[in-house]
Design a protein around this motif. Structure first.
Motif, PDB file in Angstrom:
ATOM      1  N   ASN A 209       0.826  -1.204   0.000  1.00 31.76           N
ATOM      2  CA  ASN A 209       0.000   0.000   0.000  1.00 31.76           C
ATOM      3  C   ASN A 209       0.861   1.255   0.000  1.00 31.76           C
ATOM      4  OD1 ASN A 209      -1.542   2.306   1.290  1.00 31.76           O
ATOM      5  ND2 ASN A 209      -3.177   0.845   0.837  1.00 31.76           N
ATOM      6  N   THR A 210       1.827   1.322   0.876  1.00 36.10           N
ATOM      7  CA  THR A 210       2.706   2.493   0.962  1.00 36.10           C
ATOM      8  C   THR A 210       3.488   2.677  -0.328  1.00 36.10           C
ATOM      9  OG1 THR A 210       2.933   2.164   3.331  1.00 36.10           O
ATOM     10  CG2 THR A 210       4.570   3.565   2.273  1.00 36.10           C
TER      11      THR A 210
ATOM     12  N   THR B  90       1.014   3.625  -3.284  1.00 31.26           N
ATOM     13  CA  THR B  90       0.396   4.936  -3.082  1.00 31.26           C
ATOM     14  C   THR B  90       1.395   6.015  -3.489  1.00 31.26           C
ATOM     15  OG1 THR B  90      -1.060   4.132  -1.335  1.00 31.26           O
ATOM     16  CG2 THR B  90      -0.617   6.502  -1.380  1.00 31.26           C
ATOM     17  N   ASN B  91       2.645   5.852  -3.091  1.00 32.35           N
ATOM     18  CA  ASN B  91       3.690   6.802  -3.483  1.00 32.35           C
ATOM     19  C   ASN B  91       4.000   6.699  -4.979  1.00 32.35           C
ATOM     20  OD1 ASN B  91       4.093   8.033  -0.969  1.00 32.35           O
ATOM     21  ND2 ASN B  91       5.343   6.313  -0.300  1.00 32.35           N
TER      22      ASN B  91
ATOM     23  N   ASN C  93       2.010   5.867  -7.369  1.00 30.01           N
ATOM     24  CA  ASN C  93       0.899   6.436  -8.135  1.00 30.01           C
ATOM     25  C   ASN C  93       0.933   7.962  -8.196  1.00 30.01           C
ATOM     26  OD1 ASN C  93      -0.160   3.966  -8.872  1.00 30.01           O
ATOM     27  ND2 ASN C  93      -1.601   3.897  -7.162  1.00 30.01           N
ATOM     28  N   LYS C  94       1.639   8.600  -7.267  1.00 30.29           N
ATOM     29  CA  LYS C  94       1.748  10.053  -7.289  1.00 30.29           C
ATOM     30  C   LYS C  94       2.529  10.529  -8.514  1.00 30.29           C
ATOM     31  CE  LYS C  94       1.579  10.606  -2.281  1.00 30.29           C
ATOM     32  NZ  LYS C  94       2.354  10.923  -1.071  1.00 30.29           N
TER      33      LYS C  94
ATOM     34  N   LYS D 204      -1.628   4.133 -13.197  1.00 27.14           N
ATOM     35  CA  LYS D 204      -1.788   3.889 -11.756  1.00 27.14           C
ATOM     36  C   LYS D 204      -1.941   2.396 -11.466  1.00 27.14           C
ATOM     37  CE  LYS D 204      -2.245   8.340 -11.030  1.00 27.14           C
ATOM     38  NZ  LYS D 204      -1.056   9.104 -10.970  1.00 27.14           N
TER      39      LYS D 204
ATOM     40  N   ASN E  13      -3.406  -0.194  -8.424  1.00 26.89           N
ATOM     41  CA  ASN E  13      -4.289  -0.215  -7.267  1.00 26.89           C
ATOM     42  C   ASN E  13      -3.463  -0.458  -6.003  1.00 26.89           C
ATOM     43  OD1 ASN E  13      -6.284  -0.643  -5.367  1.00 26.89           O
ATOM     44  ND2 ASN E  13      -7.547  -1.875  -6.723  1.00 26.89           N
ATOM     45  N   PRO E  14      -3.511   0.473  -5.040  1.00 34.10           N
ATOM     46  CA  PRO E  14      -2.729   0.290  -3.813  1.00 34.10           C
ATOM     47  C   PRO E  14      -3.321  -0.767  -2.870  1.00 34.10           C
ATOM     48  CG  PRO E  14      -3.940   2.343  -3.719  1.00 34.10           C
ATOM     49  CD  PRO E  14      -4.152   1.774  -5.090  1.00 34.10           C
ATOM     50  N   ASP E  15      -4.537  -1.205  -3.142  1.00 31.88           N
ATOM     51  CA  ASP E  15      -5.166  -2.269  -2.360  1.00 31.88           C
ATOM     52  C   ASP E  15      -4.718  -3.596  -2.972  1.00 31.88           C
ATOM     53  OD1 ASP E  15      -6.842  -4.265  -1.367  1.00 31.88           O
ATOM     54  OD2 ASP E  15      -8.650  -3.027  -1.472  1.00 31.88           O
TER      55      ASP E  15
END
Length: 127
Positions: free
Chosen positions: A67-68, A71-72, A74-75, A80, A82-84
Protein backbone atom coordinates in the motif's frame (compact mmCIF):
# COMPACT_ATOMS: atom_id res chain seq x y z
CA UNK A 1 -7.13 -21.35 -4.52
CA UNK A 2 -9.75 -18.76 -5.47
CA UNK A 3 -10.24 -20.14 -8.98
CA UNK A 4 -11.85 -23.26 -7.52
CA UNK A 5 -14.98 -21.22 -6.84
CA UNK A 6 -15.34 -20.14 -10.48
CA UNK A 7 -16.97 -23.29 -11.86
CA UNK A 8 -20.27 -23.04 -9.97
CA UNK A 9 -20.50 -19.33 -10.77
CA UNK A 10 -19.96 -20.00 -14.48
CA UNK A 11 -22.47 -22.86 -14.33
CA UNK A 12 -25.10 -20.57 -12.80
CA UNK A 13 -24.52 -17.97 -15.53
CA UNK A 14 -25.00 -20.65 -18.17
CA UNK A 15 -28.16 -21.98 -16.52
CA UNK A 16 -29.56 -18.43 -16.37
CA UNK A 17 -28.70 -17.71 -20.01
CA UNK A 18 -31.57 -16.60 -22.21
CA UNK A 19 -32.19 -17.90 -25.72
CA UNK A 20 -31.22 -14.47 -26.98
CA UNK A 21 -27.90 -14.70 -25.10
CA UNK A 22 -27.25 -18.19 -26.49
CA UNK A 23 -28.02 -17.09 -30.05
CA UNK A 24 -25.77 -14.07 -29.64
CA UNK A 25 -22.94 -16.30 -28.45
CA UNK A 26 -23.41 -18.79 -31.26
CA UNK A 27 -23.46 -16.14 -33.97
CA UNK A 28 -21.24 -13.61 -32.23
CA UNK A 29 -17.56 -12.77 -32.30
CA UNK A 30 -14.76 -15.21 -31.55
CA UNK A 31 -15.05 -14.26 -27.89
CA UNK A 32 -18.81 -13.78 -27.53
CA UNK A 33 -19.16 -16.49 -24.85
CA UNK A 34 -16.28 -14.99 -22.90
CA UNK A 35 -17.91 -11.55 -23.08
CA UNK A 36 -21.20 -13.01 -21.85
CA UNK A 37 -19.50 -14.78 -18.95
CA UNK A 38 -17.46 -11.70 -18.05
CA UNK A 39 -20.58 -9.56 -17.95
CA UNK A 40 -22.68 -12.03 -16.02
CA UNK A 41 -20.10 -13.35 -13.54
CA UNK A 42 -17.55 -10.63 -12.75
CA UNK A 43 -19.32 -9.37 -9.63
CA UNK A 44 -19.91 -12.85 -8.22
CA UNK A 45 -16.37 -13.94 -9.06
CA UNK A 46 -14.91 -10.87 -7.37
CA UNK A 47 -17.02 -11.52 -4.29
CA UNK A 48 -15.94 -15.19 -4.18
CA UNK A 49 -12.26 -14.59 -4.97
CA UNK A 50 -11.55 -11.61 -2.74
CA UNK A 51 -11.65 -13.31 0.69
CA UNK A 52 -9.64 -16.31 -0.53
CA UNK A 53 -7.02 -14.05 -2.08
CA UNK A 54 -6.91 -11.86 1.03
CA UNK A 55 -6.29 -14.92 3.20
CA UNK A 56 -3.53 -16.19 0.89
CA UNK A 57 -1.84 -12.78 0.75
CA UNK A 58 -2.02 -12.41 4.54
CA UNK A 59 -0.36 -15.81 5.00
CA UNK A 60 2.78 -14.60 3.26
CA UNK A 61 2.71 -11.04 4.60
CA UNK A 62 2.64 -9.52 1.13
CA UNK A 63 0.52 -6.53 2.12
CA UNK A 64 3.12 -5.19 4.51
CA UNK A 65 4.64 -2.61 2.16
CA UNK A 66 2.41 -2.79 -0.94
CA UNK A 67 0.00 0.00 0.00
CA UNK A 68 2.71 2.49 0.96
CA UNK A 69 4.86 1.66 -2.04
CA UNK A 70 2.13 1.97 -4.66
CA UNK A 71 0.40 4.94 -3.08
CA UNK A 72 3.69 6.80 -3.48
CA UNK A 73 4.33 5.29 -6.93
CA UNK A 74 0.90 6.44 -8.13
CA UNK A 75 1.75 10.05 -7.29
CA UNK A 76 4.28 10.05 -10.14
CA UNK A 77 3.23 7.26 -12.50
CA UNK A 78 1.17 7.73 -15.63
CA UNK A 79 -0.43 4.29 -15.28
CA UNK A 80 -1.79 3.89 -11.76
CA UNK A 81 -1.62 0.65 -9.80
CA UNK A 82 -4.29 -0.21 -7.27
CA UNK A 83 -2.73 0.29 -3.81
CA UNK A 84 -5.17 -2.27 -2.36
CA UNK A 85 -3.17 -5.49 -2.91
CA UNK A 86 -6.15 -7.79 -2.44
CA UNK A 87 -8.19 -5.83 -4.97
CA UNK A 88 -5.25 -5.70 -7.39
CA UNK A 89 -4.60 -9.45 -7.21
CA UNK A 90 -8.32 -10.17 -7.54
CA UNK A 91 -8.54 -7.94 -10.64
CA UNK A 92 -5.50 -9.62 -12.18
CA UNK A 93 -6.78 -13.12 -11.38
CA UNK A 94 -10.09 -12.39 -13.09
CA UNK A 95 -8.29 -10.78 -16.02
CA UNK A 96 -6.18 -13.92 -16.39
CA UNK A 97 -9.18 -16.23 -16.27
CA UNK A 98 -10.98 -14.29 -18.98
CA UNK A 99 -7.87 -14.08 -21.17
CA UNK A 100 -7.47 -17.85 -20.94
CA UNK A 101 -11.17 -18.40 -21.55
CA UNK A 102 -11.08 -16.16 -24.64
CA UNK A 103 -8.10 -18.06 -26.04
CA UNK A 104 -9.87 -21.40 -25.54
CA UNK A 105 -13.07 -20.05 -27.08
CA UNK A 106 -11.23 -18.81 -30.16
CA UNK A 107 -9.58 -22.19 -30.55
CA UNK A 108 -12.88 -24.07 -30.22
CA UNK A 109 -14.53 -21.83 -32.81
CA UNK A 110 -11.70 -22.07 -35.36
CA UNK A 111 -10.17 -25.50 -34.77
CA UNK A 112 -12.41 -28.57 -35.13
CA UNK A 113 -9.87 -30.67 -33.19
CA UNK A 114 -10.42 -28.43 -30.14
CA UNK A 115 -14.11 -29.40 -30.05
CA UNK A 116 -13.49 -32.26 -27.66
CA UNK A 117 -17.08 -33.05 -26.70
CA UNK A 118 -20.11 -34.04 -28.74
CA UNK A 119 -21.87 -30.85 -27.61
CA UNK A 120 -19.02 -28.63 -28.85
CA UNK A 121 -18.93 -30.49 -32.17
CA UNK A 122 -22.70 -30.13 -32.53
CA UNK A 123 -22.84 -26.44 -31.59
CA UNK A 124 -19.77 -25.18 -33.47
CA UNK A 125 -19.63 -27.73 -36.26
CA UNK A 126 -22.01 -25.71 -38.42
CA UNK A 127 -19.92 -22.52 -38.35
Amino acid sequence: DAAKSAAPIFKQAIVNMSWQDAWGILRGSDTAATAYLRGSTSSALTEAFRPVIAQSIDKVGATKHWNTLFTNYNKFAGKKINPDLTAYVTEQALRGIFIQLAQEEKDIRKNPAARTTELLRKVFGSK
